[in-house]
Design an enzyme around this catalytic site. Sequence first.
Site, PDB file in Angstrom:
ATOM      1  N   ASP A  10      -6.805  -6.471   3.958  1.00 43.26           N
ATOM      2  CA  ASP A  10      -7.881  -5.761   3.252  1.00 43.26           C
ATOM      3  C   ASP A  10      -8.859  -6.774   2.666  1.00 43.26           C
ATOM      4  O   ASP A  10     -10.077  -6.670   2.832  1.00 43.26           O
ATOM      5  CB  ASP A  10      -7.266  -4.902   2.136  1.00 43.26           C
ATOM      6  CG  ASP A  10      -8.321  -4.163   1.334  1.00 43.26           C
ATOM      7  OD1 ASP A  10      -9.247  -3.599   1.948  1.00 43.26           O
ATOM      8  OD2 ASP A  10      -8.223  -4.164   0.093  1.00 43.26           O
ATOM      9  N   ASP A  14      -4.032 -17.822   0.512  1.00 46.68           N
ATOM     10  CA  ASP A  14      -5.049 -18.465  -0.332  1.00 46.68           C
ATOM     11  C   ASP A  14      -5.805 -19.523   0.468  1.00 46.68           C
ATOM     12  O   ASP A  14      -7.037 -19.627   0.406  1.00 46.68           O
ATOM     13  CB  ASP A  14      -4.431 -19.050  -1.611  1.00 46.68           C
ATOM     14  CG  ASP A  14      -3.183 -19.879  -1.371  1.00 46.68           C
ATOM     15  OD1 ASP A  14      -2.627 -19.852  -0.251  1.00 46.68           O
ATOM     16  OD2 ASP A  14      -2.743 -20.572  -2.312  1.00 46.68           O
ATOM     17  N   ASP A  28     -12.836  -8.149   4.293  1.00 45.88           N
ATOM     18  CA  ASP A  28     -14.116  -8.065   3.563  1.00 45.88           C
ATOM     19  C   ASP A  28     -14.787  -9.440   3.521  1.00 45.88           C
ATOM     20  O   ASP A  28     -16.006  -9.563   3.681  1.00 45.88           O
ATOM     21  CB  ASP A  28     -13.904  -7.581   2.120  1.00 45.88           C
ATOM     22  CG  ASP A  28     -14.108  -6.083   1.964  1.00 45.88           C
ATOM     23  OD1 ASP A  28     -13.953  -5.364   2.969  1.00 45.88           O
ATOM     24  OD2 ASP A  28     -14.419  -5.629   0.839  1.00 45.88           O
ATOM     25  N   LYS A  32       2.281 -15.251   2.714  1.00 51.67           N
ATOM     26  CA  LYS A  32       2.466 -15.945   1.436  1.00 51.67           C
ATOM     27  C   LYS A  32       3.950 -16.282   1.360  1.00 51.67           C
ATOM     28  O   LYS A  32       4.661 -15.910   0.415  1.00 51.67           O
ATOM     29  CB  LYS A  32       1.992 -15.035   0.284  1.00 51.67           C
ATOM     30  CG  LYS A  32       1.892 -15.725  -1.071  1.00 51.67           C
ATOM     31  CD  LYS A  32       0.749 -16.723  -1.189  1.00 51.67           C
ATOM     32  CE  LYS A  32       0.849 -17.488  -2.504  1.00 51.67           C
ATOM     33  NZ  LYS A  32      -0.155 -18.570  -2.628  1.00 51.67           N
ATOM     34  N   TYR A  62       0.821  -1.219   0.000  1.00 48.62           N
ATOM     35  CA  TYR A  62       0.000   0.000   0.000  1.00 48.62           C
ATOM     36  C   TYR A  62       0.852   1.265   0.000  1.00 48.62           C
ATOM     37  O   TYR A  62       0.458   2.280  -0.560  1.00 48.62           O
ATOM     38  CB  TYR A  62      -0.889   0.035   1.254  1.00 48.62           C
ATOM     39  CG  TYR A  62      -2.276  -0.518   1.050  1.00 48.62           C
ATOM     40  CD1 TYR A  62      -2.463  -1.838   0.646  1.00 48.62           C
ATOM     41  CD2 TYR A  62      -3.397   0.272   1.290  1.00 48.62           C
ATOM     42  CE1 TYR A  62      -3.734  -2.347   0.488  1.00 48.62           C
ATOM     43  CE2 TYR A  62      -4.666  -0.232   1.131  1.00 48.62           C
ATOM     44  CZ  TYR A  62      -4.840  -1.539   0.729  1.00 48.62           C
ATOM     45  OH  TYR A  62      -6.099  -2.038   0.578  1.00 48.62           O
TER      46      TYR A  62
HETATM   47  C1  IPM Z   1     -10.555  -0.529   3.698  1.00 46.93           C
HETATM   48  C2  IPM Z   1     -10.733   0.076   2.330  1.00 46.93           C
HETATM   49  C3  IPM Z   1      -9.534   0.951   2.024  1.00 46.93           C
HETATM   50  C4  IPM Z   1      -8.317   0.058   2.011  1.00 46.93           C
HETATM   51  C5  IPM Z   1      -9.633   1.773   0.721  1.00 46.93           C
HETATM   52  C6  IPM Z   1     -10.914   2.570   0.666  1.00 46.93           C
HETATM   53  C7  IPM Z   1      -8.437   2.666   0.539  1.00 46.93           C
HETATM   54  O1  IPM Z   1     -10.930  -0.918   1.383  1.00 46.93           O
HETATM   55  O2  IPM Z   1     -10.443   0.232   4.675  1.00 46.93           O
HETATM   56  O3  IPM Z   1     -10.498  -1.753   3.789  1.00 46.93           O
HETATM   57  O4  IPM Z   1      -8.001  -0.545   0.969  1.00 46.93           O
HETATM   58  O5  IPM Z   1      -7.653  -0.044   3.033  1.00 46.93           O
HETATM   59 MG    MG Z   2     -11.100  -2.876   2.190  1.00 48.24          MG
END
Ligand code: IPM
Ligand code: MG
Length: 357
Positions: A246, A222, A250, A190, A135
Amino acid sequence: MKIAILPGDGIGPEIMEQAVRVLNCLDEPFEMETALVGGAGYEAHGHPLPDATLALAKAADAILFGAVGDWKYDKLERSLRPEQALLGLRKQLGLFANLRPAILYPELVGASSLKPEIVSGLDILIVRELTGDIYFGQPRGVRSAPDGQFKGQREGFDTMRYAEGEIRRIAHVGFQAAQKRSKRLTSVDKANVLETFQFWRDIVTEVHKEYQDVALDHMYVDNAAMQLVRAPKNFDVIVTGNMFGDILSDEAAMLTGSIGMLPSASLNERNQGMYEPSHGSAPDIAGKDIANPLATILSAAMMLRYSLNKPKQADRIETAVKKVLTQGFRTVDIHEAGTTRVGTREMGDAVVKALAA
Ligand code: IPM
Ligand code: MG
């Protein structure tokens, strides 16, 4: 105690309004100051993280953040896009430790995409490193390929890197979180392919010597992605890098049925923190009074616990949220037959009422 309130874009302002109402009910002498961030910052001051907003964030004990982003900014150059506010705050405040709980409330088991027997009772914590990795690694950009089959063509490139100290400090956060829970930590990497993550694995293994009461295992990312949908309850605390965290966070959020329910905390070495819902700005439903404010309200509870040292008030909010779920109130994202569908403001009303009871 000073709280910076940064509502942002899309549904940010409406969900934040409910969280602020809840904080106001607590009878604590909080000083709250609001500032523009994201697209809203760009519109007013030409930058997604205006100087005044950054100064307020730095001076505050904690930051409550709504959400940023809107498709209409997609064509702006990267440094002016709303997401840069988030990345800028993380970096400038050194918010390296991102805690993302994924909890399935018993009332919402039907909202998960997994079968109840696989997911009911799920309660895991992802500890994501937040200020390093690909990042932020330099160099990055678009250049003429220096070698390989496509030498001389334009190529995009980023740099994945982690310094020892960066890995150590997030490993400590992971081990300490595990000590407070079931004493199991899974480090996700990884190491079979990437030098950065072989190094990560070596350092996490070293730090483990200081936490012999915690059982540590290592898993490739993975496989971790697969295990999260196969047998998510086998995990307790996961520690991982910025990019993998990240993606996995999710995935974990979705196991709980509604990303609209999940708070998160991003802490620095002084426990100053930024607290935000795990979901985004959802511009498609902004201003319609249908967004779920509970993730932001629960983020305020995390803020009380981790940065403002008010664990009892945090418990009160969390209890109130459980109560409104038991009472059957649901925003559209978690609505099922037989429950009471409410809007953003009505959900705030229900939490405020539950707090007073
Ligand atoms: C998160 C989001 C952010 C990230 C984006 C919006 C920059 O997806 O907080 O997970 O990738 O960290
Ligand atoms: Mg995110």
